[in-house]
Design a protein around this motif. Sequence first.
Motif, PDB file in Angstrom:
ATOM      1  N   GLN A  28      18.336  -2.689   2.559  1.00  0.00           N
ATOM      2  CA  GLN A  28      17.647  -3.550   3.912  1.00  0.00           C
ATOM      3  C   GLN A  28      17.812  -2.938   5.070  1.00  0.00           C
ATOM      4  O   GLN A  28      18.800  -1.915   4.922  1.00  0.00           O
ATOM      5  CB  GLN A  28      18.060  -4.982   3.750  1.00  0.00           C
ATOM      6  N   GLU A  29      17.270  -3.236   5.881  1.00  0.00           N
ATOM      7  CA  GLU A  29      17.234  -2.644   7.286  1.00  0.00           C
ATOM      8  C   GLU A  29      17.186  -1.384   7.329  1.00  0.00           C
ATOM      9  O   GLU A  29      15.859  -0.698   6.731  1.00  0.00           O
ATOM     10  CB  GLU A  29      18.666  -3.065   8.149  1.00  0.00           C
ATOM     11  N   GLU A  30      18.054  -0.491   7.862  1.00  0.00           N
ATOM     12  CA  GLU A  30      17.529   1.201   7.786  1.00  0.00           C
ATOM     13  C   GLU A  30      17.378   1.708   6.304  1.00  0.00           C
ATOM     14  O   GLU A  30      17.118   2.796   6.328  1.00  0.00           O
ATOM     15  CB  GLU A  30      18.409   1.673   8.702  1.00  0.00           C
ATOM     16  N   SER A  77      10.532   2.774   2.494  1.00  0.00           N
ATOM     17  CA  SER A  77       9.491   3.083   3.481  1.00  0.00           C
ATOM     18  C   SER A  77       8.101   2.742   3.154  1.00  0.00           C
ATOM     19  O   SER A  77       7.752   3.565   2.055  1.00  0.00           O
ATOM     20  CB  SER A  77       9.970   4.262   4.046  1.00  0.00           C
ATOM     21  N   GLU A 120      21.105  -7.470  -2.617  1.00  0.00           N
ATOM     22  CA  GLU A 120      20.271  -6.615  -1.538  1.00  0.00           C
ATOM     23  C   GLU A 120      21.131  -5.494  -1.156  1.00  0.00           C
ATOM     24  O   GLU A 120      21.936  -5.745  -0.199  1.00  0.00           O
ATOM     25  CB  GLU A 120      19.916  -7.631  -0.263  1.00  0.00           C
ATOM     26  N   SER A 144      16.061   0.192   3.842  1.00  0.00           N
ATOM     27  CA  SER A 144      14.924  -0.418   3.152  1.00  0.00           C
ATOM     28  C   SER A 144      14.022   0.597   2.871  1.00  0.00           C
ATOM     29  O   SER A 144      13.517   1.524   3.554  1.00  0.00           O
ATOM     30  CB  SER A 144      14.337  -1.439   3.841  1.00  0.00           C
TER      31      SER A 144
END
Lengths: 538, 219
Positions: A414-416, A420, A411, A418
């Motif tokens: 992910q988080e910021e 949209s 991965e 990831s």
Amino acid sequence: MRHSIRYLILLLCICLCQAAFEFPASRLAQLELGHALYSSSFPNLFPAGNNASVKVGSQRVYFAAQAVDSQGTGSLRRTVVLVKATDLTEDTLPNLVDNRNAEAILIVLPNEQNTNQLGDSLDNIQKTLLTRSWDASIYFAFEDEHLSSILSDVKKTHGLATSPLTDHWHFVSTSSDAKPVTDLTITNLQNLFKGYPRKGITPTLAVTASYDSFSLAPGAIRPNNDNGAVALLELIRLFSKLYNNPETKPEYNLLFLLVGGSTFNHAGTKHWANNVEASLQESLSFVLCLDDLINGGEKLNLHVSRVSRDDNIKSLYQSMEATAKFLELDFSIQTKKINVSDPVVHWQHEVFSMKKILAATLSSHSSSSPLHFNEHRRYTAEELTKRIRFVAESLANFIYKRVDGPIRQLETFQEELSPSENFVDSYTRAFRHLPIVQAYSDKEDAMMNEVFKMFKGGNGETTEQQFKQKNTDITFYTQSRNVIKASRVKPSSFDIILSLIIAAYFSLYYVMLKGPAALRELKELIWSSKKEKTKKMK
Amino acid sequence: MTWFHFANCIALALGPVYITYKGSALAEYRAFSACLVGFFGYISTQLLKMILIAILFPLQDSEPFQQEFGRAVLFAVDIIGNYITLSRLSKGTPREVRVLAAALGWSAAEIALANGPTLFGALSLEFEWTYIQRALESNLIILFYISLTRANQIFMRKNNTPTEQSLVIALVFACVIVHFAVGYSRVLMGGLASLIVFTVGSLSLFVVSSIISRYAKVE
């Protein structure tokens, strides 16, 4: 009594803007197959020699009629037929046009706010619409309160004996004459993200998608390509973050390529492949072409012309398989050899394969058909985002060489970082409602400019390539914005009766003014005219 | 068919003017020039009225009642203009002919310049009853101005009895009230209502003015 001059000034305004109701309508795309050759991009659709053209006059007046009883008989000449899309069957249109000579058909689509699915109800007849020629103008409009009131009004009066007082509806289309589109300027864009240079040649990985699409009626019916370019735009957004950060910058160049002319046998891709710089071509290790990622079904297919023995590319396939497993997606590789004698390019990657560039097309469809009718799935932005993430992750795993590592490391986004969902959702919607149809889009096309602007973002090296495409097998006809004006009218018998009443009123008034003398005068008038006639006869 | 409909509306609006001229004593007395005086009398009155409006009434949004009231007040200018026009006519012709000529010329001008242009809307595809209503209104305009001009005619005489004088003033006031009622009902209830008000108003004005003028003549 009233101010006369004010009225004089108002006169023009009154003549020009009447209370009649106007609504936008899309006309069925008008194409023509110039040569006996098959259309190269719609090979399965047009039998040779058949042209799918729609003839449209510039300004016509139609009477409205009702056609929900599609089984009825009787001529419908000089009539526009209003049909609800939900009432349409495959036989409705041929029956109306061929047997009953309807001059125009207005297909009323369910309100888009309610369904949010453009032209879904037309899936079953799309093929009928495009595979034959129609001697009628076919328009599409979305139902709103005015149009539904007209519909119910027309239904009510249909079949009743018409009295001079019953209202009819007149429809006038303001479209200008359709002209063939002769010169097509197609733009290709590339955006190169440079990684850390390696010894020798830094390998380049290319991802490409086409921005243009085809729709039977742009704005009313869903185009065939509403997500390939969206995926590409989202990938640029994601990877530009990685390339802008020195810590995550890989030793790989990433080239994004947005091509046009996919409806013209992948003309844009061909032009790019023929004119690519030698150094860039040398460094190209693989081209991933993004087709429709979702409408075809649950499965994702990687179409290749032959399975490569190159270890590097094998690891890319492995990366994809591993990522698919991690994201729980159904993924498989399909091999289909290229038939060199076939003028039709079935998949975009075939263009590159012919140039000896390793390439593959990622598509949700298992077989190639440029217009995937009956395959419009209702999908959510979440599903599409997941697939875009799959592409992003597998590319990242390949670039960072993490295929063999433990699965949690697969991965990156992910988080910021990831993908949209909002971005994907808004762009898919935009592509559906304002599809970029190559033949209709010029430099001022707002959607095209927006997509290009978005594509050029992210600090890559952008280059633009423009070329003129001539002598295509299909001739498109211009599609201007149509406005149909519906007005309520009285039958002509109303005016005839009105003039009779006026004549009677005037004679009565004259007799009242003059008394019995008037009757004598009238008698003389009739007699004298008769005498004159007899004189002339002699 | 829109041209046919337009022709119908124009015929309905202008026909009565022609028939009134042909069918009444005007044709016999060759009073066409007298009608022309009425026609230009209307135009100059309207020009004067517009100048007055520009000077006296600043542009502002006001209630429909106030607007219509303002119009009714300004109708005084029309009455004076009509009076002057009538006084301009040569005294050679009988009184009734003079009244009719001035009224017909005056209303022909109003029909042609104020009501006529709106009838061009009948050329549009959309059918609306408004234009037929407007055309019918044009017929009533003739009746209305005949009543008003009669009142002015009697008012002009020098040897009126007080009864006659008060009757005439009442008639002029009735004209102003009808004018106001027509405008206000159009704003409040639309074209059909104002047409009905106008029909009732102008017919009764016509009858009353006929009675008064006969009474005044007999005295």
